[in-house]
Design a protein around this motif. Structure first.
Motif, PDB file in Angstrom:
ATOM      1  N   THR A  16       0.833  -1.217   0.000  1.00 51.57           N
ATOM      2  CA  THR A  16       0.000   0.000   0.000  1.00 51.57           C
ATOM      3  C   THR A  16       0.865   1.263   0.000  1.00 51.57           C
ATOM      4  O   THR A  16       2.089   1.193   0.170  1.00 51.57           O
ATOM      5  N   SER A 131      -3.760  -3.391   4.548  1.00 49.16           N
ATOM      6  CA  SER A 131      -3.968  -4.254   3.378  1.00 49.16           C
ATOM      7  C   SER A 131      -5.331  -4.934   3.450  1.00 49.16           C
ATOM      8  O   SER A 131      -6.015  -5.066   2.436  1.00 49.16           O
ATOM      9  N   ILE A 134      -8.069  -2.499   2.477  1.00 52.31           N
ATOM     10  CA  ILE A 134      -7.973  -2.253   1.028  1.00 52.31           C
ATOM     11  C   ILE A 134      -8.678  -3.379   0.262  1.00 52.31           C
ATOM     12  O   ILE A 134      -9.455  -3.140  -0.664  1.00 52.31           O
ATOM     13  N   VAL A 148      -3.264   2.976  -2.720  1.00 53.71           N
ATOM     14  CA  VAL A 148      -2.270   1.992  -3.181  1.00 53.71           C
ATOM     15  C   VAL A 148      -1.619   2.498  -4.470  1.00 53.71           C
ATOM     16  O   VAL A 148      -2.216   3.312  -5.179  1.00 53.71           O
TER      17      VAL A 148
END
Ligand code: ADP
Length: 165
Positions: A16, A131, A134, A148
Motif C-alpha cells: 500500500t 492491506s 484495502i 495503493v
C-alpha cells in the motif's frame, strides 16, 4: 565503506501507499533497504508471493537503493544476518500496532540479540490504511486509487473480477 542495510519484512497483501511511505522514510536512515515478502501463516493471502514481489518491484521502480525479495522459509533474524542487515524495519500506525510489533521485536531479540527493530511512525494520512481494509473495499468495487500504487489498484481489479465472476 560498510553499507547500512535495513530489512523490511511483511506480508504486503497487497503493498500500500502506507508501506511505500515507510520504505521512503527508511531510506533516510539506511543506505539500502530490502523489502522481503514473507509468508504469514496466520493470514489468508489474496496474492501469491511471486505476484507480491512483482507488484512491489513495479511500485518502487523509480526509487534507488531498494531491492525486493521473496523471503525464504527461514526466521526473519536469520535472513537479516544473511543479508548483513543492521536492523529490521517495521511501521507503526497506532497503539494496536505497537503492542503487536513490540512482541515480535522482543521475540526476534530472543532469537538473535544482535538484531534490532527500527519503527517508523506512519504519517497521519496513512494511519487508517491496512492491506485487509484495502482488499475489503476493492472487493466490492470501492475506490482505492489514493491508497495503493496504480499497478496494485489494477491488480486488485483483475483479481476481484476473477473472484466475483
Ligand atoms: P505483517 O503481516 O508482517 O504485519 P503487513 O504487510 O500487514 O505485514 O505490514 C508490514 C509492516 O508495515 C507492519 O510493520 C505494519 O505495521 C506496517 N504497516 C502496515 N500498514 C501501514 C501503513 N498504512 N503505514 C505504515 N506502516 C504500515
Amino acid at each position: 565503506m560498510t553499507q547500512n542495510i535495513g530489512l523490511f519484512p511483511g506480508s504486503f497483501d497487497p503493498f500500500t501507499n502506507g508501506h511505500l511511505a515507510t520504505v521512503k522514510k527508511a531510506l533516510t536512515i539506511f543506505d539500502e533497504v530490502y523489502i522481503a515478502v514473507v509468508t504469514n501463516t496466520g493470514k489468508n493471502a489474496l496474492f501469491t508471493t511471486d505476484e507480491k514481489v512483482a507488484l512491489i518491484q513495479t511500485a518502487i521502480q523509480d526509487i534507488d537503493h531498494v531491492k525486493v525479495i521473496a523471503a525464504p522459509k527461514m526466521l526473519t533474524v536469520n535472513l537479516a544476518k544473511q543479508l548483513h542487515a543492521k536492523a529490521l524495519i517495521r511501521g507503526l500506525r497506532n497503539a494496536n500496532d505497537f503492542e503487536y510489533e513490540a512482541g515480535i521485536a522482543q521475540m526476534n531479540k530472543v532469537q538473535d540479540s544482535d538484531v534490532e527493530t527500527i519503527f517508523f511512525v506512519a504519517d497521519q494520512k496513512y494511519t487508517f490504511i491496512s492491506s485487509s481494509m484495502i482488499k475489503e473495499v476493492a472487493k466490492f468495487g470501492g475506490d482505492v486509487s489514493a491508497l495503493v500504487p496504480a499497478n496494485v489498484e489494477q491488480a486488485l481489479l483483475v483479481k476481484y473480477q476473477k473472484v466475483l465472476d
